[in-house]
Structure formats: structure tokens, C-alpha cells
Design a protein around this motif. Structure first.
Motif, mmCIF file in Angstrom:
data_model
loop_
_atom_site.group_PDB
_atom_site.id
_atom_site.type_symbol
_atom_site.label_atom_id
_atom_site.label_comp_id
_atom_site.label_asym_id
_atom_site.label_seq_id
_atom_site.Cartn_x
_atom_site.Cartn_y
_atom_site.Cartn_z
ATOM 1 N N ALA A 110 0.829 -1.215 0.000
ATOM 2 C CA ALA A 110 0.000 0.000 0.000
ATOM 3 C C ALA A 110 0.858 1.257 0.000
ATOM 4 N N LEU A 111 1.931 1.254 0.793
ATOM 5 C CA LEU A 111 2.782 2.438 0.880
ATOM 6 C C LEU A 111 3.651 2.592 -0.364
ATOM 7 N N GLN A 112 3.921 1.484 -1.035
ATOM 8 C CA GLN A 112 4.658 1.561 -2.288
ATOM 9 C C GLN A 112 3.837 2.327 -3.336
ATOM 10 N N LYS A 113 2.526 2.110 -3.330
ATOM 11 C CA LYS A 113 1.646 2.861 -4.226
ATOM 12 C C LYS A 113 1.631 4.353 -3.871
ATOM 13 N N ALA A 114 1.733 4.620 -2.572
ATOM 14 C CA ALA A 114 1.766 6.024 -2.133
ATOM 15 C C ALA A 114 3.030 6.719 -2.645
ATOM 16 N N ILE A 115 4.128 5.966 -2.756
ATOM 17 C CA ILE A 115 5.356 6.518 -3.346
ATOM 18 C C ILE A 115 5.125 6.824 -4.823
ATOM 19 N N GLU A 116 4.511 5.855 -5.530
ATOM 20 C CA GLU A 116 4.259 6.018 -6.966
ATOM 21 C C GLU A 116 3.389 7.244 -7.251
ATOM 22 N N GLU A 117 2.472 7.556 -6.325
ATOM 23 C CA GLU A 117 1.568 8.685 -6.546
ATOM 24 C C GLU A 117 2.077 9.985 -5.919
ATOM 25 N N GLY A 118 3.305 9.923 -5.383
ATOM 26 C CA GLY A 118 3.973 11.144 -4.968
ATOM 27 C C GLY A 118 3.670 11.662 -3.580
ATOM 28 N N TYR A 119 3.031 10.868 -2.732
ATOM 29 C CA TYR A 119 2.722 11.344 -1.382
ATOM 30 C C TYR A 119 3.933 11.238 -0.449
ATOM 31 N N ILE A 120 4.707 10.190 -0.603
ATOM 32 C CA ILE A 120 5.906 9.992 0.224
ATOM 33 C C ILE A 120 7.061 9.601 -0.686
ATOM 34 N N SER A 121 8.276 9.722 -0.170
ATOM 35 C CA SER A 121 9.452 9.454 -1.007
ATOM 36 C C SER A 121 10.138 8.135 -0.682
ATOM 37 N N SER A 122 9.815 7.554 0.465
ATOM 38 C CA SER A 122 10.419 6.269 0.838
ATOM 39 C C SER A 122 9.396 5.442 1.613
ATOM 40 N N ASN A 123 9.633 4.150 1.660
ATOM 41 C CA ASN A 123 8.681 3.230 2.297
ATOM 42 C C ASN A 123 9.147 2.880 3.710
ATOM 43 N N PRO A 124 8.422 3.301 4.748
ATOM 44 C CA PRO A 124 8.850 3.032 6.130
ATOM 45 C C PRO A 124 8.829 1.550 6.497
ATOM 46 N N CYS A 125 8.223 0.712 5.647
ATOM 47 C CA CYS A 125 8.206 -0.725 5.922
ATOM 48 C C CYS A 125 9.470 -1.424 5.435
ATOM 49 N N GLN A 126 10.287 -0.721 4.658
ATOM 50 C CA GLN A 126 11.361 -1.374 3.927
ATOM 51 C C GLN A 126 12.306 -2.171 4.833
ATOM 52 N N PHE A 127 12.660 -1.604 5.964
ATOM 53 C CA PHE A 127 13.646 -2.261 6.823
ATOM 54 C C PHE A 127 13.023 -2.881 8.075
ATOM 55 N N VAL A 128 11.710 -3.010 8.073
ATOM 56 C CA VAL A 128 11.015 -3.603 9.221
ATOM 57 C C VAL A 128 11.096 -5.129 9.135
ATOM 58 N N GLN A 129 11.481 -5.756 10.214
ATOM 59 C CA GLN A 129 11.626 -7.208 10.259
ATOM 60 C C GLN A 129 10.589 -7.814 11.195
ATOM 61 N N VAL A 130 10.049 -8.942 10.787
ATOM 62 C CA VAL A 130 9.188 -9.718 11.671
ATOM 63 C C VAL A 130 10.066 -10.774 12.313
ATOM 64 N N LYS A 131 10.253 -10.636 13.596
ATOM 65 C CA LYS A 131 11.164 -11.536 14.302
ATOM 66 C C LYS A 131 10.639 -12.961 14.256
ATOM 67 N N LYS A 132 11.467 -13.826 13.773
ATOM 68 C CA LYS A 132 11.062 -15.221 13.650
ATOM 69 C C LYS A 132 11.552 -16.023 14.850
ATOM 70 N N SER A 133 10.620 -16.703 15.490
ATOM 71 C CA SER A 133 11.008 -17.608 16.563
ATOM 72 C C SER A 133 11.437 -18.916 15.931
ATOM 73 N N LYS A 134 11.934 -19.806 16.735
ATOM 74 C CA LYS A 134 12.365 -21.117 16.235
ATOM 75 C C LYS A 134 11.167 -21.829 15.625
ATOM 76 N N GLU A 135 11.322 -22.257 14.373
ATOM 77 C CA GLU A 135 10.218 -22.898 13.685
ATOM 78 C C GLU A 135 9.839 -24.213 14.360
ATOM 79 N N ARG A 136 8.526 -24.421 14.476
ATOM 80 C CA ARG A 136 8.041 -25.656 15.061
ATOM 81 C C ARG A 136 8.352 -26.818 14.125
#
Length: 347
Positions: A110-136
Motif C-alpha cells: 500500500a505504501l509503495q503505491k503512495a510513493i508512486e503517486e507522490g505522497y511519500i518518497s520512501s517506504n517506512p516498511c522497507q527495513f522492518v523485520q518480523v522476528k522469527k522464533s524457532k520454527e516448530r
């Protein structure tokens, strides 16, 4: 030489001409617009339902009132961690890493589209990580447990049949694919089964009320497939269909039925599978382990990985290889032990 530049006033007018909002939108405003323009009529029903739930029940209550240009990576990271720890609507704990990763990925789109339409210049999700626990660890059945299960299943027709268990075990099918089967999908003459739909229960939010509905949909990768029936499956399905009441044995009818003679949905299949596991004292096994057991047996028996991938309905051989790396490693150990010098000498 006179410097050539774009007129800044004209450039600003050009940028604004493509925008719906004449000022910086709040995240909830942008998500609502993005959802209706790019998701609602262009994605699978299951995706539409899931995205609506993500936005309304999880993202907007925490992030929705921030303007797009106020969003920072730290805010998104906070949101992700909060969902992992406390994200369940019933306040009974956190959500799985897989679910939260889907939230993050949707927000990124969704925020990538906001970049394409000129509202923002970078995506704040880009470097966000979902911490992975040990896989079951995904358990597989032993051959002795497979035999116990097979022996326990009555193949004569009945409502709430246990034959879906055999389709998971010997056909590698997903539980939603099994629930979605109809009589017309079974071809006993050619000894094959057509998989072209799923039946799953989805959460629907209408007028701020949360309900669930059963819906047919496409397979996970959107592709139909045909799998051959081995002798065990052929005999089981042949017995089941030939003993089925004739008024239920119609092409468009569900293959497996509940006690109310409606389609046997995934949670009913799963419930009766767990009852069977309890009866046989087989622990730490859920229905998806049947699919895992099928793939494990297939690859350890040297089934061509392309064939195995096609039967499982993976979109690529790489997915099969990534999921079942441990199987191929076990097979490598088995093969390399053939090179033991003492064994070679004795042969």
C-alpha cells in the motif's frame, strides 16, 4: 548558456493532477482508497477478506490516524512487535509470525503505491523485520502409525467419513482441497483425482460484526491439478462411492458430507482426525502432518522431485526442495553410507 529546468509550478500542478487527496492523507484514508482501487475487484475473495480484516481490526486502530509522511520505520516495527505479543482480537495473546508478516507485506504494498503517486518518497516498511522464533518441527508419521491409521478407517460410505485422512496421507492434499472435492472430481476409470477448488471458512466483517462463512475458492497457487490414485486410495474411494446412496452420488454433490449432509468443512475434518489420533494414542500430529508425511515418504523413496512437486501442487520445484531439505539430506546420508569401504569389500 541558459540552464534548462522544469517550471516548478507546472511540475507541482502535474503531480497534484493525479492525486485524489489535496493534502497529505491519514493512513486509514490512504488504505481505504488503495483497497478499493487496487484490491477489492482485482484479487481473490480470500485475499480481499483477509486484507479488509487486517486493515480494520489491526492496522487502523494503532497506525490509522498518522499522516503518511509521519510514518517512521520505528512505528511500523512497534506495530509488528505489538501484534506478535498482543495482536489477537480476543486478547488471548499474540499472532503468529506468518500472520504478522502478511500484515507487514500488505502495508508495504500500500505504501509503495503512495510513493508512486507522490505522497511519500520512501517506504517506512522497507527495513522492518518480523522476528522469527524457532520454527516448530513438523512431525511425520512412522510406518507403524500409518498402518494403525489405515486399519482403523472404514471405507464404507457414511457421513463424517475418515477417508479424508487417507487423501492427505496418500495424496498429499491440503485440508481445504479435500473439503472442496465433489463427486465429479473422482475418476475411478482413469484412477485419478482432479483438484480444482478449495472449501474454507473465512471471517467476514459486516456492519462491524464479525461472522464466518464457508466459501469455495481456487487452489493455493490458483492452478488445477490431477493426481493419480495409488492402490490404497483407489480401493478406499471405490468402496466409498459405490456404497454411497444413489441420491447423493451426483456429479455436483460434495464428496464428503457432514451429519447434516452438507459439505464436510475443514474444521470438521480436523476435529474428527484429532479424535482418531487420540484413540490411537498418536501425539503431536495435526492434519497438515499427513501432507508432510506423504512428501517425506515420496522423496525418501526417490520419487522425482518434479513429480512430487506437481502432486503437492507447489508453484515451483524450489518450494518443494526448500521445505523438504531435511528429507534429501537423510537420503544423501543413506546413499553415502553405500560407500563404506567394509561394505564395498563384502560385496
Amino acid at each position: 548558456m541558459e540552464k534548462r529546468i522544469i517550471d516548478p509550478i507546472k511540475l507541482l500542478a502535474f503531480k497534484q493532477s493525479a492525486r485524489k487527496f489535496d493534502k497529505m492523507p491519514l493512513l486509514w484514508e490512504w488504505l481505504d482508497d488503495w483497497f478499493h482501487r487496487f484490491i477489492l475487484y482485482k484479487r481473490k475473495k480470500s485475499t480481499v477478506i483477509n486484507y479488509a480484516s487486517y486493515i480494520q481490526k489491526h492496522i487502523n486502530p494503532i497506525l490509522g490516524d498518522y499522516k503518511l509522511d509521519e510514518l517512521e520505520p520505528a512505528m511500523i516495527q512497534f506495530f509488528v512487535q505489538d501484534q506478535l505479543d498482543n495482536g489477537r482480537i480476543d486478547q488471548a495473546g499474540g499472532l503468529s509470525e506468518k500472520t504478522v508478516q502478511e500484515y507487514r507485506n500488505m502495508l508495504f504494498q500500500a505504501l509503495q503505491k503512495a510513493i508512486e503517486e507522490g505522497y511519500i518518497s520512501s517506504n517506512p516498511c522497507q527495513f522492518v523485520q518480523v522476528k522469527k522464533s524457532k520454527e516448530r518441527e513438523m512431525h511425520t508419521l512412522t510406518l507403524e502409525e500409518e498402518y494403525q491409521i489405515h486399519k482403523e478407517i472404514d471405507c464404507q460410505w457414511r457421513p463424517v467419513s475418515l477417508i479424508p485422512v487417507l487423501l492427505g496421507l496418500y495424496g498429499g492434499m491440503r485440508i481445504g482441497e479435500i473439503a472442496g472435492l465433489k463427486i465429479e472430481d473422482v475418476d475411478l476409470d482413469k484412477r485419478q483425482l482432479h483438484i480444482n477448488r478449495t472449501l474454507n471458512r473465512f471471517t467476514v466483517i459486516e456492519n462491524e460484526k464479525r461472522t464466518s462463512q464457508l466459501r469455495y475458492g481456487t487452489t493455493k497457487n490458483g492452478k488445477e491439478r490431477t493426481i493419480p490414485l495409488n492402490n490404497d486410495l483407489y480401493e478406499a474411494l471405490s468402496t466409498y462411492i459405490t456404497t454411497m446412496p444413489s441420491n447423493l452420488r451426483k456429479a455436483e454433490k460434495p464428496l464428503f458430507l457432514s451429519n447434516k449432509l452438507t459439505a464436510m468443512e475443514p474444521r470438521t475434518i480436523g476435529y474428527h482426525f484429532q479424535k482418531l489420533m487420540k484413540k490411537l494414542n498418536i501425539k503431536d500430529i495435526h492434519f497438515h502432518c499427513l501432507r508432510h508425511t506423504f512428501a517425506t515418504r515420496a522423496l525418501e523413496a526417490n520419487m522425482n522431485i518434479k513429480v512430487c512437486s506437481k502432486i503437492l501442487g507447489h508453484s515451483s520445484v524450489q518450494i518443494t526442495s526448500d521445505i523438504y531439505t531435511h528429507v534429501t539430506f537423510n537420503q544423501m546420508m543413506k546413499e553415502i553410507n553405500k560407500m563404506n569401504l567394509q561394505d564395498i569389500m563384502h560385496n
